[in-house]
Each structure stands twice: as structure tokens, then as C-alpha cells.
Design a protein around this motif. Structure first.
Motif, PDB file in Angstrom:
ATOM      1  N   ASN A  71       0.871  -1.243   0.071  1.00 11.89           N
ATOM      2  CA  ASN A  71       0.051   0.106  -0.015  1.00 11.89           C
ATOM      3  C   ASN A  71       0.743   1.446  -0.087  1.00 11.89           C
ATOM      4  O   ASN A  71       0.122   2.137  -0.013  1.00 11.89           O
ATOM      5  CB  ASN A  71      -1.088  -0.011   1.170  1.00 11.89           C
ATOM      6  CG  ASN A  71      -0.243  -0.129   2.542  1.00 11.89           C
ATOM      7  OD1 ASN A  71       0.989  -0.181   2.559  1.00 11.89           O
ATOM      8  ND2 ASN A  71      -0.958   0.412   3.569  1.00 11.89           N
ATOM      9  N   ILE A  72       2.092   1.443  -0.149  1.00 13.70           N
ATOM     10  CA  ILE A  72       2.969   2.221  -0.163  1.00 13.70           C
ATOM     11  C   ILE A  72       3.365   2.818  -1.380  1.00 13.70           C
ATOM     12  O   ILE A  72       3.975   4.014  -1.461  1.00 13.70           O
ATOM     13  CB  ILE A  72       4.192   2.290   0.640  1.00 13.70           C
ATOM     14  CG1 ILE A  72       5.214   0.958   0.007  1.00 13.70           C
ATOM     15  CG2 ILE A  72       3.825   1.609   2.098  1.00 13.70           C
ATOM     16  CD1 ILE A  72       6.563   0.901   0.624  1.00 13.70           C
ATOM     17  N   GLY A  73       2.791   2.075  -2.600  1.00  5.53           N
ATOM     18  CA  GLY A  73       3.415   2.728  -4.039  1.00  5.53           C
ATOM     19  C   GLY A  73       4.502   1.969  -4.354  1.00  5.53           C
ATOM     20  O   GLY A  73       4.981   1.006  -3.660  1.00  5.53           O
ATOM     21  N   GLN A  74       4.788   2.228  -5.567  1.00  7.57           N
ATOM     22  CA  GLN A  74       5.886   1.209  -6.449  1.00  7.57           C
ATOM     23  C   GLN A  74       7.318   1.865  -5.912  1.00  7.57           C
ATOM     24  O   GLN A  74       7.489   3.037  -6.131  1.00  7.57           O
ATOM     25  CB  GLN A  74       5.902   1.318  -7.843  1.00  7.57           C
ATOM     26  CG  GLN A  74       6.907   0.344  -8.437  1.00  7.57           C
ATOM     27  CD  GLN A  74       6.758   0.369  -9.919  1.00  7.57           C
ATOM     28  OE1 GLN A  74       5.997   1.095 -10.590  1.00  7.57           O
ATOM     29  NE2 GLN A  74       6.964  -0.669 -10.373  1.00  7.57           N
ATOM     30  N   VAL A  75       8.203   1.112  -5.194  1.00  4.13           N
ATOM     31  CA  VAL A  75       9.281   1.375  -5.012  1.00  4.13           C
ATOM     32  C   VAL A  75      10.237   1.362  -6.005  1.00  4.13           C
ATOM     33  O   VAL A  75      10.237   0.288  -6.727  1.00  4.13           O
ATOM     34  CB  VAL A  75      10.043   0.575  -3.663  1.00  4.13           C
ATOM     35  CG1 VAL A  75      11.208   1.251  -3.312  1.00  4.13           C
ATOM     36  CG2 VAL A  75       8.863   0.833  -2.703  1.00  4.13           C
ATOM     37  N   VAL A  76      11.337   2.140  -6.208  1.00  8.28           N
ATOM     38  CA  VAL A  76      12.170   2.241  -7.550  1.00  8.28           C
ATOM     39  C   VAL A  76      13.484   2.566  -7.004  1.00  8.28           C
ATOM     40  O   VAL A  76      13.829   2.896  -5.979  1.00  8.28           O
ATOM     41  CB  VAL A  76      11.812   3.219  -8.553  1.00  8.28           C
ATOM     42  CG1 VAL A  76      10.403   2.628  -9.398  1.00  8.28           C
ATOM     43  CG2 VAL A  76      12.042   4.501  -8.025  1.00  8.28           C
ATOM     44  N   ALA A 102      12.302  12.362 -10.347  1.00  6.05           N
ATOM     45  CA  ALA A 102      11.849  10.987 -10.826  1.00  6.05           C
ATOM     46  C   ALA A 102      12.058  10.854 -12.218  1.00  6.05           C
ATOM     47  O   ALA A 102      11.396  11.772 -12.991  1.00  6.05           O
ATOM     48  CB  ALA A 102      10.354  10.583 -10.264  1.00  6.05           C
ATOM     49  N   LEU A 103      12.702  10.003 -12.766  1.00  2.81           N
ATOM     50  CA  LEU A 103      12.714   9.502 -14.254  1.00  2.81           C
ATOM     51  C   LEU A 103      11.468   9.015 -14.594  1.00  2.81           C
ATOM     52  O   LEU A 103      11.360   7.555 -14.276  1.00  2.81           O
ATOM     53  CB  LEU A 103      14.170   8.936 -14.509  1.00  2.81           C
ATOM     54  CG  LEU A 103      14.470   8.434 -15.826  1.00  2.81           C
ATOM     55  CD1 LEU A 103      14.410   9.918 -16.595  1.00  2.81           C
ATOM     56  CD2 LEU A 103      15.663   7.741 -16.326  1.00  2.81           C
ATOM     57  N   ILE A 104      10.628   9.299 -15.270  1.00  2.42           N
ATOM     58  CA  ILE A 104       9.320   8.721 -15.584  1.00  2.42           C
ATOM     59  C   ILE A 104       9.472   8.320 -17.176  1.00  2.42           C
ATOM     60  O   ILE A 104       9.996   9.034 -18.129  1.00  2.42           O
ATOM     61  CB  ILE A 104       8.307   9.751 -15.465  1.00  2.42           C
ATOM     62  CG1 ILE A 104       8.235  10.157 -14.062  1.00  2.42           C
ATOM     63  CG2 ILE A 104       6.960   9.067 -15.802  1.00  2.42           C
ATOM     64  CD1 ILE A 104       7.935   9.214 -13.011  1.00  2.42           C
ATOM     65  N   GLY A 110       0.786   2.189 -21.353  1.00  2.96           N
ATOM     66  CA  GLY A 110       0.999   3.684 -21.579  1.00  2.96           C
ATOM     67  C   GLY A 110       0.876   4.402 -20.216  1.00  2.96           C
ATOM     68  O   GLY A 110       0.818   5.827 -20.262  1.00  2.96           O
ATOM     69  N   GLU A 111       0.973   3.684 -19.077  1.00  7.50           N
ATOM     70  CA  GLU A 111       0.669   4.500 -17.679  1.00  7.50           C
ATOM     71  C   GLU A 111       2.250   4.791 -17.478  1.00  7.50           C
ATOM     72  O   GLU A 111       3.251   4.403 -17.779  1.00  7.50           O
ATOM     73  CB  GLU A 111       0.392   3.535 -16.737  1.00  7.50           C
ATOM     74  CG  GLU A 111      -1.126   2.881 -16.901  1.00  7.50           C
ATOM     75  CD  GLU A 111      -1.391   1.793 -15.941  1.00  7.50           C
ATOM     76  OE1 GLU A 111      -2.325   1.791 -15.299  1.00  7.50           O
ATOM     77  OE2 GLU A 111      -0.334   0.918 -15.768  1.00  7.50           O
ATOM     78  N   GLN A 112       2.272   6.240 -16.828  1.00 11.24           N
ATOM     79  CA  GLN A 112       3.452   6.792 -16.664  1.00 11.24           C
ATOM     80  C   GLN A 112       3.909   6.139 -15.183  1.00 11.24           C
ATOM     81  O   GLN A 112       3.445   6.068 -14.196  1.00 11.24           O
ATOM     82  CB  GLN A 112       3.118   8.113 -16.174  1.00 11.24           C
ATOM     83  CG  GLN A 112       2.705   8.986 -17.625  1.00 11.24           C
ATOM     84  CD  GLN A 112       3.843   9.146 -18.692  1.00 11.24           C
ATOM     85  OE1 GLN A 112       5.218   9.313 -18.229  1.00 11.24           O
ATOM     86  NE2 GLN A 112       3.453   8.747 -19.954  1.00 11.24           N
ATOM     87  N   ARG A 113       5.187   5.754 -15.374  1.00 10.48           N
ATOM     88  CA  ARG A 113       5.888   4.937 -14.225  1.00 10.48           C
ATOM     89  C   ARG A 113       7.232   5.466 -13.934  1.00 10.48           C
ATOM     90  O   ARG A 113       7.893   5.764 -14.797  1.00 10.48           O
ATOM     91  CB  ARG A 113       5.845   3.414 -14.503  1.00 10.48           C
ATOM     92  CG  ARG A 113       4.715   2.717 -14.469  1.00 10.48           C
ATOM     93  CD  ARG A 113       4.065   2.797 -13.031  1.00 10.48           C
ATOM     94  NE  ARG A 113       2.710   1.913 -13.089  1.00 10.48           N
ATOM     95  CZ  ARG A 113       2.621   0.537 -12.646  1.00 10.48           C
ATOM     96  NH1 ARG A 113       3.604  -0.150 -12.534  1.00 10.48           N
ATOM     97  NH2 ARG A 113       1.400   0.008 -12.828  1.00 10.48           N
ATOM     98  N   ALA A 114       7.478   5.307 -12.662  1.00 12.51           N
ATOM     99  CA  ALA A 114       8.965   5.964 -12.419  1.00 12.51           C
ATOM    100  C   ALA A 114       9.963   4.958 -12.812  1.00 12.51           C
ATOM    101  O   ALA A 114       9.742   3.597 -12.469  1.00 12.51           O
ATOM    102  CB  ALA A 114       8.994   6.420 -10.897  1.00 12.51           C
ATOM    103  N   LEU A 115      11.139   5.169 -13.291  1.00 12.52           N
ATOM    104  CA  LEU A 115      12.301   4.331 -13.552  1.00 12.52           C
ATOM    105  C   LEU A 115      13.239   4.240 -12.640  1.00 12.52           C
ATOM    106  O   LEU A 115      14.067   3.212 -12.379  1.00 12.52           O
ATOM    107  CB  LEU A 115      12.511   4.563 -15.018  1.00 12.52           C
ATOM    108  CG  LEU A 115      13.682   3.533 -15.565  1.00 12.52           C
ATOM    109  CD1 LEU A 115      13.087   2.236 -15.974  1.00 12.52           C
ATOM    110  CD2 LEU A 115      14.303   4.393 -16.898  1.00 12.52           C
ATOM    111  N   ALA A 116      13.568   5.486 -12.113  1.00 15.25           N
ATOM    112  CA  ALA A 116      14.538   5.640 -10.987  1.00 15.25           C
ATOM    113  C   ALA A 116      14.249   7.008 -10.462  1.00 15.25           C
ATOM    114  O   ALA A 116      13.751   7.992 -10.791  1.00 15.25           O
ATOM    115  CB  ALA A 116      16.028   5.651 -11.567  1.00 15.25           C
TER     116      ALA A 116
END
Length: 336
Positions: A71-76, A102-104, A110-116
């Protein structure tokens, strides 16, 4: 080869499997926290992530294998986190601390996701081959402005260029330092040929971007003479084997600073932007924006265009305006 479409039943089955996996992970995390009974929260830095498995570094540089609460979101990679020890070199990440940057990039849906996360510097690597293009460089620069990080342009493999080739490069790219983007020349073939880059990496968390073939992987290996040792430590801590070639990973540079190596950055490009955001990504445009005769100026042929006048006055290079106009095709104003 066209992608085979999934039936509704197949999609539902995949969704059910994924949900069972998530529930199993939730139970595993809860059990670990319950069994540990320490309640001792620590701060750490995510060095790499492989699926649900994280490697977290503490202040002393010790690596711990962690799972993450759902429940804390995606850790990168690069995230600063709060984590809790649950056993011998095991832990659970319970919170993500606020990200500075955050590098997105979009995922396959097509969803925006953080890469680092928490990068401070984007290093754009160019080389004689493949031939560098100012248009691609400008895409990276606009992306860096959107992220809010420093940018460095590095001409790699300088040893392959004669004076004529260097003069042609200067004609295309020589204006970037005047705009505010440092440009350095480097080569692993020369003694101390990487020193200009090493100096710029100090005290930064950097990531290398650029076309395939410009030498990013070779630069990573040259900058990290102990990379095999670092990879071995990561693999031992994660329990996942030598997976770091396929996972975004943060490495400590021997001269200071940190370097994030990411296979995903190979396809990193400028994301979807509104027209006003794009224009602000060209930093030398900013003092002229809002000063055109017409509020909806396209900066192409309208009379009284402040950007066109700045080009005529030598304050903006024609190439930069042309690249902006090409990127702007199909974009819409923020308030349209």
C-alpha cells in the motif's frame, strides 16, 4: 508479428493470478513484521529492485534484502525509504520518503511509471557513430528540465575524430555551453581521458542516456573498476542471482558520487507535454515567452513573434527554434 489478443476469460484468469500473488506477498510481509516484533524503523537507500525483491543500503553501506508493503506505492531504484528489520539480513520497506526527482517513462499500457528516483544529473552521451543529432539532444534537455535535474553533454570516443570531424561537431553543438549546458570531450583510449566526466560525477547521482552504440556500457565499466564486486554483493544480498544487468541499479563511484545504470533508459524519450511546458523546456526561450504580439502565437510566421525576433537578434539559434517547432507539432496549449 502481430500480438495475439487475449480473450476475456484469459484476461480474468491473469488478473486473478496477479491478485493471488499480491495477497500472498501481503501475507508474507505482515508475517515478517509480526514475527520480528522489533518495531525498529530505519532509513535507507534502494540500490536495486528485482520484482518484489529490493536491496536497501544503510548509512554504513550494508546491503539488506527487503520486501515492500503493497500500500505504499511502487518503490524504485534511488528511492529513500523507511524500512524495518525482520530477521538476519532481511527487512520490510514500510514507507517511501518524498522524492526530489523521478525519471518517468510509460509502461506497455501507456501508464507513467517511475524508472529511478532522486537523480541529480542527466548525462547525454554522444559519439561520432551513430551520428549525433541536435534534435535528440534537445529532446533529452527538455526532459531534464521537466524532471528538474542538471544536464551534461559528453562527447565520447573523441579519439575517433579528426580535426575536420571535430569542427563539424562544434558547428552543430558548440552553442550548448552558451545556453547553459556544459559540453565535455572524453575517451577511454587516452590516459586520464575520462577525467572531465569523473570530475562532473562527483557529489551527483547521475544517469547516462543516449543512442545505442555511443558507449554507455563501456563507460559504466570504465567508471566502475569494482563493478563485479558490487554486483556480487548485490546478488548475495538479494538472493536473486546476478540479475543486475536487467535491473536498474545504483552503484557507488570510487571517486565520489553515485551512478544509476538502467537498461530501461535505452528507450527513454520525451514524454507527453503541453505546449507551454515544452516551450519552457527550452531555457533560453523563457525570457521571451509571453512577449509575442498574439497570445496564441505559434512562433512560426506571425508578426511580432518574440522568439522569431530573438533568432534574428542572435539570442536564440535557428536550430533550437526549428527543433521546438518540430516537437510542438500536434501538441495543444494547456488551457485549450
Amino acid at each position: 508479428m502481430a500480438k495475439r489478443r487475449l480473450t476475456q476469460r484469459q484476461r480474468e484468469r491473469i488478473k486473478a493470478i496477479q491478485e493471488r500473488r499480491r495477497e500472498k506477498l501481503r501475507q508474507q510481509v505482515d508475517e515478517l513484521i509480526s514475527e520480528s516484533g522489533t518495531g525498529h524503523a530505519l532509513e535507507g537507500l534502494v540500490v536495486t529492485r528485482h520484482g518484489q525483491n529490493l536491496v536497501v543500503s544503510d548509512d554504513s553501506g550494508h546491503y539488506t534484502h527487503c520486501l515492500s508493503r503493497q500500500n505504499i506505492g511502487q518503490v524504485v531504484c534511488g528511492d529513500r525509504v523507511v524500512w524495518q528489520p525482520t530477521g538476519d539480513n532481511q527487512g520490510v520497506v514500510t514507507a517511501i520518503l518524498p522524492r526530489d526527482t523521478a525519471l518517468i517513462r510509460p509502461n506497455y499500457s501507456g501508464e507513467q511509471r517511475a524508472l529511478a528516483a532522486n537523480i541529480t544529473q542527466l548525462v547525454i552521451v554522444l559519439a561520432p557513430e551513430p551520428a549525433p543529432t541536435p534534435y535528440l539532444v534537445d529532446q533529452y534537455l527538455v526532459a531534464a528540465e521537466q524532471i528538474g535535474v542538471n544536464t551534461l553533454i559528453a562527447l565520447n570516443k573523441r579519439d575517433l575524430m579528426d580535426e575536420a570531424a571535430l569542427a563539424a561537431f562544434e558547428q552543430q553543438f558548440g552553442h550548448y555551453p552558451q545556453i547553459g549546458y556544459p559540453l565535455i570531450e572524453i575517451s577511454a583510449k587516452y590516459e586520464h581521458g575520462l577525467d572531465p566526466l569523473i570530475d562532473r560525477l562527483n557529489d551527483q547521482t547521475s544517469i547516462l542516456v543516449g543512442q545505442s552504440g555511443v558507449g554507455k556500457s563501456s563507460l559504466v565499466n570504465a567508471l566502475l573498476p569494482d563493478i563485479e564486486i558490487q554486483v556480487g554483493r548485490l546478488s548475495a544480498a538479494s538472493g536473486q542471482g546476478c540479475h543486475t544487468t536487467s535491473a536498474t541499479t545504483l552503484y557507488q563511484l570510487p571517486s565520489g558520487g553515485m551512478l544509476i545504470d538502467s537498461p530501461g533508459v535505452r528507450s527513454f524519450r520525451l514524454g507527453k507535454l503541453a505546449l507551454e511546458e515544452l516551450a519552457n523546456g527550452f531555457i533560453e526561450f523563457r525570457e521571451f515567452l509571453g512577449h509575442c504580439r498574439f497570445s496564441n502565437c505559434s512562433h512560426q510566421h506571425e508578426p511580432g513573434c518574440a522568439l522569431q525576433q530573438a533568432v534574428a537578434d542572435g539570442k536564440i539559434t535557428p536550430q533550437r527554434l526549428a527543433n521546438y517547432l518540430h516537437m510542438a507539432e500536434g501538441m495543444t496549449p494547456l488551457h485549450s
